[in-house]
Design a protein around this motif. Sequence first.
Motif, PDB file in Angstrom:
ATOM      1  N   SER A  78      -0.667  10.251   6.099  1.00  7.34           N
ATOM      2  CA  SER A  78      -1.104  10.847   4.830  1.00  7.34           C
ATOM      3  C   SER A  78      -2.616  10.769   4.700  1.00  7.34           C
ATOM      4  N   PRO A  79      -3.205  11.694   3.940  1.00  9.17           N
ATOM      5  CA  PRO A  79      -4.648  11.593   3.690  1.00  9.17           C
ATOM      6  C   PRO A  79      -4.960  10.307   2.916  1.00  9.17           C
ATOM      7  N   PRO A  80      -6.145   9.761   3.066  1.00  8.12           N
ATOM      8  CA  PRO A  80      -6.480   8.474   2.433  1.00  8.12           C
ATOM      9  C   PRO A  80      -6.192   8.425   0.932  1.00  8.12           C
ATOM     10  N   GLU A  81      -6.495   9.512   0.221  1.00  9.55           N
ATOM     11  CA  GLU A  81      -6.284   9.501  -1.236  1.00  9.55           C
ATOM     12  C   GLU A  81      -4.802   9.529  -1.611  1.00  9.55           C
ATOM     13  N   SER A  82      -3.935   9.762  -0.638  1.00  2.00           N
ATOM     14  CA  SER A  82      -2.498   9.819  -0.905  1.00  2.00           C
ATOM     15  C   SER A  82      -1.754   8.604  -0.376  1.00  2.00           C
ATOM     16  N   VAL A  83      -2.476   7.609   0.123  1.00  2.00           N
ATOM     17  CA  VAL A  83      -1.844   6.385   0.618  1.00  2.00           C
ATOM     18  C   VAL A  83      -1.799   5.378  -0.527  1.00  2.00           C
ATOM     19  N   HIS A  84      -0.578   5.019  -0.921  1.00  2.00           N
ATOM     20  CA  HIS A  84      -0.400   4.084  -2.031  1.00  2.00           C
ATOM     21  C   HIS A  84       0.232   2.764  -1.580  1.00  2.00           C
ATOM     22  N   ALA A  85       0.423   2.614  -0.289  1.00  2.00           N
ATOM     23  CA  ALA A  85       0.940   1.352   0.247  1.00  2.00           C
ATOM     24  C   ALA A  85      -0.102   0.267   0.020  1.00  2.00           C
ATOM     25  N   ARG A  86       0.375  -0.943  -0.142  1.00  2.00           N
ATOM     26  CA  ARG A  86      -0.517  -2.082  -0.329  1.00  2.00           C
ATOM     27  C   ARG A  86      -0.601  -2.884   0.950  1.00  2.00           C
ATOM     28  N   GLY A  87      -1.782  -3.369   1.233  1.00  2.00           N
ATOM     29  CA  GLY A  87      -1.959  -4.270   2.358  1.00  2.00           C
ATOM     30  C   GLY A  87      -1.442  -5.659   2.005  1.00  2.00           C
TER      31      GLY A  87
ATOM     32  N   SER B  63       5.975  12.888   1.103  1.00  2.53           N
ATOM     33  CA  SER B  63       6.723  14.143   1.081  1.00  2.53           C
ATOM     34  C   SER B  63       6.852  14.764   2.472  1.00  2.53           C
ATOM     35  N   ALA B  64       6.121  14.254   3.447  1.00  8.34           N
ATOM     36  CA  ALA B  64       6.132  14.816   4.803  1.00  8.34           C
ATOM     37  C   ALA B  64       7.480  14.569   5.486  1.00  8.34           C
ATOM     38  N   PRO B  65       7.789  15.358   6.516  1.00  5.76           N
ATOM     39  CA  PRO B  65       9.057  15.166   7.235  1.00  5.76           C
ATOM     40  C   PRO B  65       9.262  13.737   7.756  1.00  5.76           C
ATOM     41  N   ALA B  66       8.206  13.046   8.123  1.00  2.00           N
ATOM     42  CA  ALA B  66       8.348  11.673   8.632  1.00  2.00           C
ATOM     43  C   ALA B  66       8.967  10.733   7.602  1.00  2.00           C
ATOM     44  N   PHE B  67       8.879  11.092   6.322  1.00  5.12           N
ATOM     45  CA  PHE B  67       9.425  10.253   5.259  1.00  5.12           C
ATOM     46  C   PHE B  67      10.853  10.648   4.868  1.00  5.12           C
ATOM     47  N   ALA B  68      11.420  11.650   5.534  1.00  4.98           N
ATOM     48  CA  ALA B  68      12.769  12.121   5.183  1.00  4.98           C
ATOM     49  C   ALA B  68      13.818  11.010   5.251  1.00  4.98           C
TER      50      ALA B  68
ATOM     51  N   ALA C  79      16.690   9.074  -8.108  1.00  8.83           N
ATOM     52  CA  ALA C  79      16.544  10.507  -8.369  1.00  8.83           C
ATOM     53  C   ALA C  79      15.061  10.822  -8.471  1.00  8.83           C
ATOM     54  N   PHE C  80      14.719  12.048  -8.084  1.00 10.10           N
ATOM     55  CA  PHE C  80      13.324  12.477  -8.182  1.00 10.10           C
ATOM     56  C   PHE C  80      12.885  12.476  -9.646  1.00 10.10           C
ATOM     57  N   CYS C  81      11.619  12.177  -9.866  1.00 13.07           N
ATOM     58  CA  CYS C  81      11.069  12.125 -11.217  1.00 13.07           C
ATOM     59  C   CYS C  81       9.597  12.524 -11.163  1.00 13.07           C
ATOM     60  N   ASP C  82       8.984  12.599 -12.316  1.00 11.79           N
ATOM     61  CA  ASP C  82       7.553  12.861 -12.408  1.00 11.79           C
ATOM     62  C   ASP C  82       6.774  11.612 -12.004  1.00 11.79           C
ATOM     63  N   PRO C  83       5.485  11.760 -11.722  1.00 16.36           N
ATOM     64  CA  PRO C  83       4.665  10.571 -11.444  1.00 16.36           C
ATOM     65  C   PRO C  83       4.759   9.581 -12.606  1.00 16.36           C
ATOM     66  N   PHE C  84       4.630   8.322 -12.290  1.00 17.56           N
ATOM     67  CA  PHE C  84       4.716   7.258 -13.292  1.00 17.56           C
ATOM     68  C   PHE C  84       3.482   6.375 -13.171  1.00 17.56           C
ATOM     69  N   GLY C  85       3.273   5.550 -14.180  1.00 20.93           N
ATOM     70  CA  GLY C  85       2.128   4.644 -14.137  1.00 20.93           C
ATOM     71  C   GLY C  85       0.833   5.393 -13.937  1.00 20.93           C
ATOM     72  N   GLU C  86       0.054   4.959 -12.960  1.00 15.10           N
ATOM     73  CA  GLU C  86      -1.241   5.578 -12.687  1.00 15.10           C
ATOM     74  C   GLU C  86      -1.172   6.665 -11.613  1.00 15.10           C
TER      75      GLU C  86
ATOM     76  N   VAL D  50      -0.492  10.338  -9.966  1.00  9.57           N
ATOM     77  CA  VAL D  50      -0.679  11.720 -10.416  1.00  9.57           C
ATOM     78  C   VAL D  50       0.046  12.640  -9.439  1.00  9.57           C
ATOM     79  N   LEU D  51       0.282  13.866  -9.867  1.00 17.06           N
ATOM     80  CA  LEU D  51       0.899  14.833  -8.963  1.00 17.06           C
ATOM     81  C   LEU D  51       0.072  14.933  -7.688  1.00 17.06           C
ATOM     82  N   ASP D  52       0.763  14.957  -6.561  1.00 19.61           N
ATOM     83  CA  ASP D  52       0.109  14.969  -5.265  1.00 19.61           C
ATOM     84  C   ASP D  52       1.081  15.633  -4.289  1.00 19.61           C
ATOM     85  N   PRO D  53       0.659  16.650  -3.574  1.00 25.86           N
ATOM     86  CA  PRO D  53       1.590  17.313  -2.659  1.00 25.86           C
ATOM     87  C   PRO D  53       2.077  16.404  -1.526  1.00 25.86           C
TER      88      PRO D  53
END
Length: 154
Positions: free
Chosen positions: A31-40, A116-121, A133-140, A142-145
């Motif tokens: 994923s692009p850097p701005e879309s990585v939400h995993a924590r170290g 959302s990429a195929p690798a995460f299927a 179930a799928f939902c809208d973004p939560f907390g902080e 934001v929508l991100d493809p």
Amino acid sequence: MSEIVLRPATVGDPAVRELIELHLRDMHRLSPPESVHARGADALDDPAVELWGAWDGAALAGVGALMRLDPDRGELKSMRVADGYRGRGIGRRILRRLIARARGLGMSSLWLETGSAPAFAPARALYLSEGFAFCDPFGEYVLDPHSVFLTREV
């Protein structure tokens, strides 16, 4: 493979730290850097986070974290099964343990963000099969493809 044992884990354990950091590197590869939400590992060393490990004897088969968002909600973080253990149901066992733990802590819902990429299927399929179930973004978030968001009651 001996019997898998699920137990609390700490980032001070070198095997746990190594698997978490491998997970983080993979997330940056996928994923692009701005879309990585995993924590170290250091970010998971937080009083609001419970880290669990799945152990096959002395070998770490997987990890998962439950982070308290507020008194009623938790977020799943850093779910990762070691490459040699994939396809053996370990991710499902960790997920079920985290759901049960959230219930035991009095949480009413769990939330997560994944790719959302195929690798995460496979991850998405696991979560959906366990009642998310799928939902809208939560907390902080934001929508991100590159992200999808899921939730379930516990």
